[in-house]
Design a protein around this motif. Sequence first.
Motif, PDB file in Angstrom:
ATOM      1  N   ARG A 231       0.821  -1.214   0.000  1.00 29.18           N
ATOM      2  CA  ARG A 231       0.000   0.000   0.000  1.00 29.18           C
ATOM      3  C   ARG A 231       0.854   1.263   0.000  1.00 29.18           C
ATOM      4  O   ARG A 231       0.328   2.367  -0.137  1.00 29.18           O
ATOM      5  CB  ARG A 231      -0.899   0.026   1.245  1.00 29.18           C
ATOM      6  CG  ARG A 231      -1.959  -1.059   1.279  1.00 29.18           C
ATOM      7  CD  ARG A 231      -3.045  -0.728   2.323  1.00 29.18           C
ATOM      8  NE  ARG A 231      -2.488  -0.480   3.641  1.00 29.18           N
ATOM      9  CZ  ARG A 231      -2.356  -1.421   4.575  1.00 29.18           C
ATOM     10  NH1 ARG A 231      -2.725  -2.673   4.314  1.00 29.18           N
ATOM     11  NH2 ARG A 231      -1.846  -1.124   5.754  1.00 29.18           N
ATOM     12  N   GLY A 232       2.160   1.106   0.216  1.00 27.24           N
ATOM     13  CA  GLY A 232       3.052   2.253   0.225  1.00 27.24           C
ATOM     14  C   GLY A 232       3.120   2.980   1.552  1.00 27.24           C
ATOM     15  O   GLY A 232       3.640   4.091   1.637  1.00 27.24           O
ATOM     16  N   ASP A 233       2.619   2.375   2.628  1.00 31.77           N
ATOM     17  CA  ASP A 233       2.621   2.994   3.955  1.00 31.77           C
ATOM     18  C   ASP A 233       3.935   2.655   4.667  1.00 31.77           C
ATOM     19  O   ASP A 233       4.018   1.734   5.477  1.00 31.77           O
ATOM     20  CB  ASP A 233       1.418   2.485   4.753  1.00 31.77           C
ATOM     21  CG  ASP A 233       1.225   3.239   6.075  1.00 31.77           C
ATOM     22  OD1 ASP A 233       2.151   3.986   6.465  1.00 31.77           O
ATOM     23  OD2 ASP A 233       0.166   3.067   6.712  1.00 31.77           O
ATOM     24  N   GLN A 234       4.981   3.441   4.351  1.00 32.17           N
ATOM     25  CA  GLN A 234       6.317   3.131   4.862  1.00 32.17           C
ATOM     26  C   GLN A 234       6.420   3.306   6.377  1.00 32.17           C
ATOM     27  O   GLN A 234       7.105   2.546   7.062  1.00 32.17           O
ATOM     28  CB  GLN A 234       7.352   4.035   4.171  1.00 32.17           C
ATOM     29  CG  GLN A 234       7.438   3.841   2.667  1.00 32.17           C
ATOM     30  CD  GLN A 234       7.873   2.433   2.305  1.00 32.17           C
ATOM     31  OE1 GLN A 234       8.687   1.830   2.989  1.00 32.17           O
ATOM     32  NE2 GLN A 234       7.328   1.900   1.212  1.00 32.17           N
ATOM     33  N   ASP A 235       5.736   4.305   6.932  1.00 28.86           N
ATOM     34  CA  ASP A 235       5.814   4.534   8.381  1.00 28.86           C
ATOM     35  C   ASP A 235       5.256   3.343   9.149  1.00 28.86           C
ATOM     36  O   ASP A 235       5.864   2.863  10.126  1.00 28.86           O
ATOM     37  CB  ASP A 235       5.039   5.804   8.750  1.00 28.86           C
ATOM     38  CG  ASP A 235       5.716   7.064   8.232  1.00 28.86           C
ATOM     39  OD1 ASP A 235       6.939   6.991   7.972  1.00 28.86           O
ATOM     40  OD2 ASP A 235       5.031   8.086   8.095  1.00 28.86           O
ATOM     41  N   ARG A 236       4.093   2.860   8.741  1.00 28.26           N
ATOM     42  CA  ARG A 236       3.503   1.701   9.418  1.00 28.26           C
ATOM     43  C   ARG A 236       4.369   0.456   9.235  1.00 28.26           C
ATOM     44  O   ARG A 236       4.512  -0.359  10.162  1.00 28.26           O
ATOM     45  CB  ARG A 236       2.083   1.446   8.870  1.00 28.26           C
ATOM     46  CG  ARG A 236       1.371   0.238   9.485  1.00 28.26           C
ATOM     47  CD  ARG A 236       1.280   0.333  10.985  1.00 28.26           C
ATOM     48  NE  ARG A 236       0.605  -0.815  11.568  1.00 28.26           N
ATOM     49  CZ  ARG A 236       0.757  -1.209  12.818  1.00 28.26           C
ATOM     50  NH1 ARG A 236       1.570  -0.542  13.658  1.00 28.26           N
ATOM     51  NH2 ARG A 236       0.101  -2.267  13.277  1.00 28.26           N
ATOM     52  N   ALA A 237       4.964   0.330   8.041  1.00 26.86           N
ATOM     53  CA  ALA A 237       5.837  -0.821   7.779  1.00 26.86           C
ATOM     54  C   ALA A 237       7.030  -0.823   8.731  1.00 26.86           C
ATOM     55  O   ALA A 237       7.430  -1.874   9.242  1.00 26.86           O
ATOM     56  CB  ALA A 237       6.313  -0.808   6.324  1.00 26.86           C
ATOM     57  N   ARG A 238       7.579   0.398   9.008  1.00 32.81           N
ATOM     58  CA  ARG A 238       8.712   0.470   9.932  1.00 32.81           C
ATOM     59  C   ARG A 238       8.296   0.082  11.351  1.00 32.81           C
ATOM     60  O   ARG A 238       9.039  -0.584  12.068  1.00 32.81           O
ATOM     61  CB  ARG A 238       9.317   1.890   9.914  1.00 32.81           C
ATOM     62  CG  ARG A 238      10.268   2.132   8.744  1.00 32.81           C
ATOM     63  CD  ARG A 238      11.062   3.411   8.935  1.00 32.81           C
ATOM     64  NE  ARG A 238      10.216   4.597   8.768  1.00 32.81           N
ATOM     65  CZ  ARG A 238       9.991   5.198   7.605  1.00 32.81           C
ATOM     66  NH1 ARG A 238      10.554   4.735   6.502  1.00 32.81           N
ATOM     67  NH2 ARG A 238       9.231   6.275   7.541  1.00 32.81           N
ATOM     68  N   GLU A 239       7.107   0.494  11.758  1.00 31.64           N
ATOM     69  CA  GLU A 239       6.614   0.101  13.079  1.00 31.64           C
ATOM     70  C   GLU A 239       6.478  -1.419  13.188  1.00 31.64           C
ATOM     71  O   GLU A 239       6.872  -2.020  14.189  1.00 31.64           O
ATOM     72  CB  GLU A 239       5.246   0.757  13.327  1.00 31.64           C
ATOM     73  CG  GLU A 239       5.308   2.272  13.501  1.00 31.64           C
ATOM     74  CD  GLU A 239       3.907   2.872  13.617  1.00 31.64           C
ATOM     75  OE1 GLU A 239       2.926   2.095  13.644  1.00 31.64           O
ATOM     76  OE2 GLU A 239       3.802   4.116  13.672  1.00 31.64           O
ATOM     77  N   LEU A 240       5.914  -2.025  12.138  1.00 32.77           N
ATOM     78  CA  LEU A 240       5.739  -3.477  12.139  1.00 32.77           C
ATOM     79  C   LEU A 240       7.082  -4.197  12.109  1.00 32.77           C
ATOM     80  O   LEU A 240       7.249  -5.247  12.737  1.00 32.77           O
ATOM     81  CB  LEU A 240       4.874  -3.909  10.947  1.00 32.77           C
ATOM     82  CG  LEU A 240       3.400  -3.464  11.005  1.00 32.77           C
ATOM     83  CD1 LEU A 240       2.720  -3.730   9.664  1.00 32.77           C
ATOM     84  CD2 LEU A 240       2.663  -4.182  12.124  1.00 32.77           C
ATOM     85  N   LEU A 241       8.046  -3.619  11.365  1.00 31.65           N
ATOM     86  CA  LEU A 241       9.380  -4.230  11.318  1.00 31.65           C
ATOM     87  C   LEU A 241      10.028  -4.221  12.702  1.00 31.65           C
ATOM     88  O   LEU A 241      10.699  -5.180  13.090  1.00 31.65           O
ATOM     89  CB  LEU A 241      10.267  -3.484  10.317  1.00 31.65           C
ATOM     90  CG  LEU A 241      10.127  -3.902   8.858  1.00 31.65           C
ATOM     91  CD1 LEU A 241      10.859  -2.925   7.945  1.00 31.65           C
ATOM     92  CD2 LEU A 241      10.660  -5.319   8.651  1.00 31.65           C
ATOM     93  N   ALA A 242       9.824  -3.123  13.449  1.00 34.73           N
ATOM     94  CA  ALA A 242      10.377  -3.064  14.800  1.00 34.73           C
ATOM     95  C   ALA A 242       9.777  -4.180  15.668  1.00 34.73           C
ATOM     96  O   ALA A 242      10.480  -4.838  16.443  1.00 34.73           O
ATOM     97  CB  ALA A 242      10.102  -1.697  15.424  1.00 34.73           C
ATOM     98  N   GLU A 243       8.464  -4.401  15.539  1.00 33.29           N
ATOM     99  CA  GLU A 243       7.815  -5.488  16.278  1.00 33.29           C
ATOM    100  C   GLU A 243       8.373  -6.838  15.836  1.00 33.29           C
ATOM    101  O   GLU A 243       8.596  -7.736  16.660  1.00 33.29           O
ATOM    102  CB  GLU A 243       6.299  -5.453  16.045  1.00 33.29           C
ATOM    103  CG  GLU A 243       5.597  -4.255  16.655  1.00 33.29           C
ATOM    104  CD  GLU A 243       4.097  -4.320  16.413  1.00 33.29           C
ATOM    105  OE1 GLU A 243       3.531  -5.418  16.512  1.00 33.29           O
ATOM    106  OE2 GLU A 243       3.498  -3.271  16.101  1.00 33.29           O
TER     107      GLU A 243
END
Length: 613
Positions: A584-596
Motif C-alpha cells: 500500500r506504500g505505507d512506509q511509516d507503518r511498515a517500519r513500526e511493524l518491522l520493529a515489532e
Amino acid sequence: MAAIPEQIIERIREQTDIADVVGGHVGLKRSGKQFKGLCPFHDEKSPSFYVDPVRRSFKCFGCGAWGDVFDFIQKVEGIGFLAAVRTLGARVGVAMPDQSTGDVRRAEQREREREDAYQVNACAAELFRRVLTDEPVGEAGRAYQQQRGIDAQTSESFRVGYAPAPEEGGWDTLARELQSKQLSLDVAEQLGLVARSQRSGSYYDRFRGRLMFPILAPGGRVLGFSGRVLPAFAETDDGQKAPKYINSPESLLYKKSKTLFGLHAAGSNMRERERGILVEGQIDVVAMHQRGYIETVAALGTALTKQQCELLARFTDTIVLCFDGDRAGAKAAYAALPLLLEIGMDVRIAALEPGEDPDSTSAELLDNLLARPRPAILWFVDRMIAKGALRSVEAKEKALDALLPLLRHVRRQSARETYADLAADMLNVPVAKIRGSIENGQRSHFLADMQHSAAMRPVKPLPSGQASVTALLVDRPELARVAEREGVLNHVTDDRLGPIVRRTIEAAKNGEPRPSAGELLELVDPSQRHALHLLFTPDRRSPSFSDEEDPKAALQAALALCEREVLFATRHRLEQQISQTMARGDQDRARELLAELYEIKGKLEPPSRSRPN
C-alpha cells in the motif's frame, strides 16, 4: 516456562571449574594463566582454542566460538540452555527450584554414571582406531577402508577404527583392553560393546570383523558405535548371513532418535554453508565429506524423527535430501518431508539415478545435482506425473490427495501459496481448488463441490507443544501441581486439549484415580476426538513420557515449545502485515511493524545471558 533464578545460574557458574568441564571434551595444556587445545567445533591442526579459568570463559581464535561454561555445554552436547544448567547443576550439586535434595543426589549419580560410560566408549574408540592404523590384526580393516576409498584424513576426522574378527585377534580384544584399564565390563555390556557368555560367564566382544564408525556428539565425545561388517566376515560359521551394520543399543548416552551421524564434523559447516545435506548411511556421510560436502549427516538405522529434525534446525534452515535412487530412498524422502516442512525447513531433493547412492554416483553428476537441488514439493509432483498422474481424472485425484498433506505442512503461507500455484499448473487443475483444500483440511475433490456434514468437519492439527504438554500430564499426572505453578493453563489454549489438562490437574489435586482415556475424550467435541485418540495410544505421534528420566525438564521444554509456537505465529502474522503495508506504500507503518518483527525474532534467538568479563 518459569525462568531459573539468576542467583542459581550464578552459583552454578561460580562453583563450576570451566577448565575441568572443557577438559572432559578437549585435551588441554596450560599456557600461562590459561589452557589451550584443539577446538572441538571445527577441524584444526594447531591449537587456537583457549580456556580462561579466571574469567570462566572460552574462546576459539580459529572459528570465533566463545562463551561461558553454559555456552560450551550447549554447543558440545547439542542441548538447550535449560538442559545445560541442569547438567552443570547436577555436576556441582546445586538444586533447581523444583528439585528436592533427593532429586539432586539422583542427578549427581546419573552424571557419575554418564562419565563412567563416556570413559568406556572413549577407550573402545581409541582401541579400534589403534588396531586400524597400527596393529597387524587390523590389516583386513585397512584393506577394506582402502577399497571403499576412504582416505587417511577423512578416516582420522571420523575416527574410523576396526574391531578384529575372532580369527584375527580372539573373541575378547576389547574386553581385555577394558580390564587392563580397570574400566567396568558391566558398563561396557550396558553400552552394547561386550556380551556375557551364558555358558562360561566370561565376556566377549560384540563387534567383530567390522569397520567401526564412532557416533560422536557435536563436541567429539563418543556416544556409541556403528560397525560395518567386512565382506570376508559377512557369513557366520553356521552359514548365517551377518547383519551389514550393527549399531550400539540405546543407552544413557545414545538415543537413536535424537542423534545424527556426522554432526560433530558437519554442524559448524552447516551454519557456514547455510544448508545441510541428509543421506542414508554412514559410509555415504564419509564419502560425501571426502568429496567436499562437509555439511552432510545421516540418521542412524531409523527413519528420520522429529527430534532429529529439530536438531538440524539448530544449525540451518535448508536441508537437501540426497537419498539412494531406489524405491526405498524415495519412500524415506517422502516420510521425511512432513517432519522437515513442519518446523519451517526449506527442503530440497538431489534425486539420484535408480540404483545409485551418494557413494557410487559420479562426481560430476553429484556436483550438478547438489548445485541445483529441486524444491521437494515440486520433486514430489514430478514423481506423481511420471507415475501417470495426468493420464486420467482418477489418477489426478489420487496424486492431489497425496500432495495436499505435504502442502499443509509448509509453514510459511507465502511459500505454501507459491507451491500450490506451481502444482496446479503442473497438474492442470484450478489453483483455487488446491488452495481451498489446503485451508479446509479436506481431500481434493476438485471435480465437484461437496457439502460436508458436521460429522465430516475437518480436524485441525494439534499444536505440537500443547500436545506434548498434554501427553506428559496424561502419562505423569504427579506433575500436575508443578505444571499448575508453571502456568500450564495459560499455555494450553487449544479448545480440545485444554479440558483434558484441566481435568487431569483437578483429579491429581483431589487425590482421585488417573482419569481414563475414555473419560478424557468425553470432554471433547465428538467430531474432534480422532486427533485426540493419538494421545492415548502406544503408536501415537506425540512422544510417550512414561519412561522419561527427567519429566520436570520435559515439562519445561514442552512449555517452552508452546511459547515458541506463539512467537512463530506472531512472526508469521507480522510478515504478512508488512507485505500488505508495503504494497500500500505505507512506509511509516511498515517500519513500526518491522520493529515489532525484530523484537519477536530476538525472542526466538537462544536465551541471552550475561557474559564473563
